[in-house]
Each structure stands twice: as structure tokens, then as C-alpha cells.
Design an enzyme around this catalytic site. Sequence first.
Site, short mmCIF file in Angstrom:
data_model
loop_
_atom_site.label_atom_id
_atom_site.label_comp_id
_atom_site.label_asym_id
_atom_site.label_seq_id
_atom_site.Cartn_x
_atom_site.Cartn_y
_atom_site.Cartn_z
N ARG A 209 2.90 -24.86 35.20
CA ARG A 209 2.39 -25.54 34.02
C ARG A 209 1.03 -26.18 34.35
NH1 ARG A 209 7.88 -26.92 34.37
NH2 ARG A 209 9.15 -26.17 32.61
N LYS A 234 8.52 -31.02 34.23
CA LYS A 234 8.87 -31.34 32.84
C LYS A 234 10.37 -31.54 32.69
CE LYS A 234 8.28 -29.49 28.15
NZ LYS A 234 7.74 -28.34 27.36
N ARG A 293 1.06 -18.95 31.64
CA ARG A 293 2.44 -19.12 32.13
C ARG A 293 3.34 -18.03 31.55
NH1 ARG A 293 6.36 -22.57 34.30
NH2 ARG A 293 8.09 -23.18 32.95
N HIS A 316 12.60 -22.92 34.74
CA HIS A 316 13.38 -22.91 33.51
C HIS A 316 14.86 -23.14 33.83
CE1 HIS A 316 9.75 -20.66 32.18
NE2 HIS A 316 9.95 -21.40 31.11
N TYR A 325 9.66 -17.71 27.18
CA TYR A 325 8.39 -17.55 27.90
C TYR A 325 8.21 -16.16 28.46
CZ TYR A 325 7.60 -22.56 27.66
OH TYR A 325 7.38 -23.84 27.21
#
Length: 338
Positions: A209, A234, A293, A316, A325
Site C-alpha cells: 500500500r 491497515k 497494488r 489480505h 484486488y
Amino acid sequence: MASFFERKDADGNRIGWQAKVRKQGFPAQSKTFRTKAEAQAWAKAVETDMERGQWRDRSETEATTLGQLIERYLREITPEKKGAAQEVSHCQAILNHDISKCSVATIYSKDTSKYRDDRLRLVSPSTVNRELNILSHAFTVAAQDWGMVLPSGNPILHTRRPKVQDRRDRRLHGDEELRLLEAAEWAEQQDNSMPIARLIRFALETAMRRGEIAAMRWEHINSSKRVLMVPETKTGEARQVPLSSIAVQVLQSLPRHISGKAWGPLHEASLSRAFARACKRAGIEDLRFHDLRHEATSRLFEKGLNPMQVASITGHKTLQMLKRYTHLRAEDLAKLLG
């Protein structure tokens, strides 16, 4: 017992009525209204609440504007958050709106709904939702931690949220990567303080990210094992990112900054602006830095990695999140089929 007094200006003209309520066991209450009828209605409501044991002091809520509430939130709550920098800009948008001038006690869902509609004319639904999230948390903190009485509760809980339909499947096509890197390398030659070409290459190799890249520190890089530790993410969980030979070459080209940050004093907003300029010079439309990404994650699958391996690299937490994504090209899948 309630009493009422005329309020006059310096010339002796009546400008309103002040109501005062005194009842044993409760602090004295007073408030000024335009008419005597309004003052009497307020006093009766206060006395009734006191008699029923339902009265709560709303003086602080009535004396505090939403703008003042958000400013306190910025001082006491925002600095503790990981996304503090982004939240400051969202709070500024709230402070610039007329709703910030309203007393907290007078704000109902109709007011926050108007704020939503006004903002939707200027920004995306996802941005509006972020601002509504901040407002909701500010109201909750005010009620739970700061002892402020919200007459209607948290108004955001009764405000309809805008639907967000901004999922992206943008990938690099044709010679876009070559054109983008050429434009970015030209930009680096003009201003080496923003190594945008190397940032692009690194993002494509790591699927990291934007914020994670900006926060990288040299002590988190294990050169011998070709592994980068990302301590804050995140999702709130640390992870290790394997570094390809190209990613290692990019890092080796960077100067060592006194701050210990791999990319120096790199700000996410500045990175996004530099990326946008490179795209414009390359003649590439509708491409954001975060799309790299998407691109990098999809390439990991195209290299033959399984979902668990890809998730360990990208961070993830679920396959469903990973799917958002990942956008594989049908022609590449056909080659795998033989």
C-alpha cells in the site's frame, strides 16, 4: 419553580424572554428565547423531566458548536489514529461546512442528511462515508467520554449512507507500463527529491500500500534474507514481504536518510500528485497509484502463487478481500490451460 424575565437591549427595546428553573436537588437552569411562549414551553419541559428523574444537564451541549466539538476531537482523538493525516483533511471539510456553526444540541438526522447531500455534489460517496464515520465517532466520544447530552442520540445512526460503487479493476494495458516508467524517470531527472520511477517499480514488485511504502524504515529490511517487515498495516497485523531482485535493486539505489526512513520524508499526498503528473505526461488516463497494488497482486497469481501465498505477501485477511484486488486476464489464464 420557573420564573420569566424580559430581556432588553441598551435602548430599552425587548429582545426576548429569559426562563429560569430552580428545583431542589438540581442545578439552576436558564435559557433565553425570542418569545415568552417559547420560554414557558422550555421551562415546563425541564420541570417535567426533573420530576420524572429524566433530566440531564444539556448546557454544555447547547453551548458547544459542532465545529468546536470537531476541533476538540482533532486535538484529543485524531492524533492517536494510524490514519491521522487523512482524518485531518476530512475534519477540515466538516469545519468548512455550515453545519459546523450549529449547536451540537440542535443537530438532528435531517441536518446530517443535508450535509451528506451537499458533500455528494463535490466528492465521491466513499469520501462522504469516511466523513460520516468521523462525525459518528465524534458524537459517540462526546456522549460517552465527555459527558455531553445528545437530545436525539447520535444523529449519524439515523442518516442514510450513500451507496459506494467505486470498486476498480484498472490494470496496466499494452505499453502503459513502459510509457509510465519513461515519464516517471524523466520526472526524477528533473526533481530527484521524488523518486517516482523507483516508487512505481517497487510498488509493482511488492503489492504494498502507498502508506506502507511511505513508512518503510531501513531497520525493517533484512537484506540477506530479502525480506521487509511491515510492522503497522491497515489490518492491524504485521507481515513480512519477500523482496524480488528488482525490489532489492531499487532499495540499493536509495540514499540513506538521517530519519531512518527508506524513502526519506515522503508524504502520501505528494506521492499521489507526482504519480498523477507522470500519468499525464505519459498520456495515461484513469490510473491511480493504488491501482499498482491491483496490478501487482494479479501478477502474483499469474506467476503461479496460490491464494495463501499471495495473501501472506499482500496482507489480505480473507479470500473475498483478496478477490477484490485481483483481476486476472483471461488470455493469461488460457496460456496456463495449455
